[in-house]
Design an enzyme around this catalytic site. Sequence first.
Site, PDB file in Angstrom:
ATOM      1  N   LYS A 138     -19.293 -12.721   4.079  1.00 25.94           N
ATOM      2  CA  LYS A 138     -18.574 -11.622   3.526  1.00 25.94           C
ATOM      3  C   LYS A 138     -18.569 -10.583   4.271  1.00 25.94           C
ATOM      4  CE  LYS A 138     -16.069 -11.388  -0.417  1.00 25.94           C
ATOM      5  NZ  LYS A 138     -15.078 -12.283  -0.684  1.00 25.94           N
ATOM      6  N   ASP A 197      -9.771  -9.577   0.660  1.00 28.35           N
ATOM      7  CA  ASP A 197     -10.714  -9.346  -0.864  1.00 28.35           C
ATOM      8  C   ASP A 197     -10.062  -8.019  -1.348  1.00 28.35           C
ATOM      9  OD1 ASP A 197     -13.647  -8.412  -2.168  1.00 28.35           O
ATOM     10  OD2 ASP A 197     -13.062 -10.550  -2.216  1.00 28.35           O
TER      11      ASP A 197
END
Length: 444
Positions: free
Chosen positions: A124, A164
């Site tokens: 991430k 995201d």
Amino acid sequence: MKASEVLCTLKQRFPNEPEYHQAVSEVLGTIEEVYNEHPEFEKANLIERLCIPDRIFSFRVTWVDDKGQVRTNMGYRIQHNNAIGPYKGGIRFHSSVNLSILKFLAFEQTFKNSLTTLPMGGGKGGSDFSPRGKSNAEIMRFCQAFIMELWRHIGPDTDVPAGDIGVGGREVGYMYGMYKKLARENTGTFTGKGLEFGGSLIRPEATGYGNVYFLLQMLKTRNIDLKGKIVAVSGSGNVAQYTVEKLITMGAKVVTMSDSDGYIYDPDGIDSEKLDYIMELKNLHRGRIREYAEKYGVKYVAGARPWGEKCDIAMPSATQNEINGDDARVLLANGCLAVSEGANMPSTPEAIEEFQKAKILYAPGKAANAGGVSVSGLEMTQNAQKLSWTSEEVDQKLQNIMENIHEQCVKYGTQPDGYINYVKGANVAGFMKVAKAMMAQGIL
């Protein structure tokens, strides 16, 4: 392994990271039993190795705004675990981004990606930069500056970022363009790309569609029909939009959506025409959800979340910890029979406890929202083979993957009384695959 002891050690080593601690605690509490059935895991200290990221990159991002002022933000990439494939996970641009949030997301991503059955590890990244209120030119300059620092650490077989919160097709396009220029290659290093340069059909819709497909599998275990059910959805970004779109086609009645300023409640239901308005409002004009209330004359509640409204099904699709214990008790009192998470960790531990105590259908994000990264994996496959699949092909593969994830949750999460603990099922299924891969590859 005692989960409490491992967590205590992690809190001492990495203080002031509450989201990371919460994510680790939730997983360790459910895998402790199966972990202790494998003494070889403990001998290899596997749990500590699995909780701590392989590496963390943090860097300053310097860019120039439209007024010519030099601005700085922090950028990060967490490469958590690549035992089963290249690091894979989104990039988040939001003012709330910090190491704790990204570590929790990368940790969760590792298990989510394992559940998809596709060869992807967990990662991430992101920045405390917020695209909200910025011009296209400012966003482009920031994205290019961000990739100037990150490009050496990513690649199609190394680490494959995606979008995201705050990072959609526009931002992915700018980042991929700069990566391509610096790396001098045209490969599938990013997913969520435009269709014109290697993107996959159904990728924008995948997280929302996949959540509904998982919900359908859950409802099937109790012979419940989705048609006619009243659904409360939070959020109004990509995940929420396509969750609502699929719910409408399935005959459900969606009565709420929200953003960071508040929520709208439409008792008549959000139909396709109204959803088109929301998509235009959010995706083109970057407007606020209250404008929907003004246009259609419905209730708008500022500074609140929609969980006080009566519904049969709740689908949190905004951000972490948006349903607390009190919200959960209100949902249950109002007759909510299922919660399926489109966001990452949107329910607090207290809320999850309430749902499970009431024996309702409850699906954690790592299972229910895995459709997005699943189609990202399919995009990687198409890029590697230099192919493009039709939307029907991708959608069918997505449905198959979500059914497979549900089967794994049922296999590992069914309790003696027949209740399916989807949290335990998802965690154990995801953990075992990663653990076995790590053991096979030695102590690294």
